[in-house]
Design a protein around this motif. Structure first.
Motif, PDB file in Angstrom:
ATOM      1  N   LYS A  36      38.700 -15.686  20.876  1.00 37.96           N
ATOM      2  CA  LYS A  36      37.793 -16.628  20.215  1.00 37.96           C
ATOM      3  C   LYS A  36      38.569 -17.703  19.465  1.00 37.96           C
ATOM      4  N   TYR A  37      39.715 -17.356  18.903  1.00 36.15           N
ATOM      5  CA  TYR A  37      40.541 -18.318  18.171  1.00 36.15           C
ATOM      6  C   TYR A  37      41.085 -19.394  19.111  1.00 36.15           C
ATOM      7  N   ARG A  38      41.351 -19.035  20.378  1.00 39.04           N
ATOM      8  CA  ARG A  38      41.908 -19.996  21.342  1.00 39.04           C
ATOM      9  C   ARG A  38      40.851 -20.905  21.964  1.00 39.04           C
ATOM     10  N   GLU A  39      39.565 -20.588  21.791  1.00 33.64           N
ATOM     11  CA  GLU A  39      38.509 -21.421  22.367  1.00 33.64           C
ATOM     12  C   GLU A  39      38.430 -22.750  21.633  1.00 33.64           C
ATOM     13  N   PRO A  40      37.955 -23.800  22.333  1.00 35.73           N
ATOM     14  CA  PRO A  40      37.802 -25.078  21.632  1.00 35.73           C
ATOM     15  C   PRO A  40      36.705 -24.960  20.571  1.00 35.73           C
ATOM     16  N   PRO A  41      36.777 -25.795  19.533  1.00 34.36           N
ATOM     17  CA  PRO A  41      35.771 -25.689  18.469  1.00 34.36           C
ATOM     18  C   PRO A  41      34.389 -26.107  18.969  1.00 34.36           C
ATOM     19  N   ARG A  42      33.367 -25.651  18.279  1.00 33.79           N
ATOM     20  CA  ARG A  42      32.003 -26.015  18.632  1.00 33.79           C
ATOM     21  C   ARG A  42      31.789 -27.500  18.360  1.00 33.79           C
ATOM     22  N   PRO A  43      30.925 -28.156  19.140  1.00 35.72           N
ATOM     23  CA  PRO A  43      30.698 -29.586  18.901  1.00 35.72           C
ATOM     24  C   PRO A  43      29.998 -29.830  17.565  1.00 35.72           C
ATOM     25  N   ARG A  44      30.412 -30.915  16.926  1.00 34.05           N
ATOM     26  CA  ARG A  44      29.795 -31.301  15.656  1.00 34.05           C
ATOM     27  C   ARG A  44      28.443 -31.955  15.936  1.00 34.05           C
ATOM     28  N   PRO A  45      27.583 -32.093  14.928  1.00 35.44           N
ATOM     29  CA  PRO A  45      26.255 -32.675  15.157  1.00 35.44           C
ATOM     30  C   PRO A  45      26.306 -34.065  15.781  1.00 35.44           C
ATOM     31  N   GLU A  46      27.283 -34.880  15.414  1.00 37.33           N
ATOM     32  CA  GLU A  46      27.355 -36.220  15.998  1.00 37.33           C
ATOM     33  C   GLU A  46      27.824 -36.211  17.453  1.00 37.33           C
ATOM     34  N   GLU A  47      28.387 -35.102  17.905  1.00 36.98           N
ATOM     35  CA  GLU A  47      28.817 -34.980  19.302  1.00 36.98           C
ATOM     36  C   GLU A  47      27.731 -34.401  20.208  1.00 36.98           C
ATOM     37  N   GLN A  48      26.597 -34.044  19.628  1.00 38.08           N
ATOM     38  CA  GLN A  48      25.506 -33.476  20.411  1.00 38.08           C
ATOM     39  C   GLN A  48      24.848 -34.569  21.252  1.00 38.08           C
ATOM     40  N   PRO A  49      24.221 -34.204  22.378  1.00 37.61           N
ATOM     41  CA  PRO A  49      23.544 -35.215  23.192  1.00 37.61           C
ATOM     42  C   PRO A  49      22.355 -35.826  22.447  1.00 37.61           C
ATOM     43  N   HIS A  50      22.103 -37.098  22.732  1.00 33.80           N
ATOM     44  CA  HIS A  50      21.003 -37.827  22.103  1.00 33.80           C
ATOM     45  C   HIS A  50      20.066 -38.356  23.168  1.00 33.80           C
ATOM     46  N   LEU A  51      18.840 -38.678  22.770  1.00 30.33           N
ATOM     47  CA  LEU A  51      17.880 -39.288  23.683  1.00 30.33           C
ATOM     48  C   LEU A  51      18.357 -40.687  24.065  1.00 30.33           C
ATOM     49  N   PRO A  52      18.048 -41.140  25.281  1.00 29.88           N
ATOM     50  CA  PRO A  52      18.393 -42.512  25.651  1.00 29.88           C
ATOM     51  C   PRO A  52      17.640 -43.505  24.766  1.00 29.88           C
TER      52      PRO A  52
END
Length: 116
Positions: A36-52
């Motif tokens: 789990k330590y070697r996995e990439p970090p979870r995406p931050r809220p600003e990196e989440q997908p947005h509506l077009p």
């Protein structure tokens, strides 16, 4: 009677087995935390997908029909499945939705009487 008597050796064996199980579980926890330590970090809220910018994309309903299967000339060699790949579909000119025949569920083995 000798075998049924309580033995200090049997207690020691059970204690060692319990210790081995605890060590196995602790090792599993340690391995999981390393992975789990070697996995990439979870995406931050600003990196989440947005509506077009136009808003939500809406569903398009259309009838599609497949291309015709190529006809084999008389005496010609039959086509193999590999020669029939990538058969695209195109929008249908008809706006009527295809329906199953009355009394049929439309699926194989659906329990209906079928087309008679």
């Amino acid at each position: 009677m000798q075998l049924a008597a309580a033995s200090g050796l049997m207690s020691l064996v059970l204690f060692l087995v319990a210790l081995a199980v605890v060590a196995f579980l602790a090792g599993g926890y340690w391995m999981t935390s390393r992975v789990k330590y070697r996995e990439p970090p979870r995406p931050r809220p600003e990196e989440q997908p947005h509506l077009p910018p136009d808003g939500a994309v809406h569903e398009v309903r259309e009838n599609r029909e497949s291309q015709e299967v190529p006809q084999i000339p008389k005496g010609g060699r039959p086509l193999t499945p590999y020669e029939l790949t990538n058969m695209d579909t195109r929008p249908s000119a008809s706006k009527d939705r295809p329906r199953w025949s009355k009394g049929s569920s439309g699926s194989f083995g659906g329990g209906g009487l079928g087309a008679h």
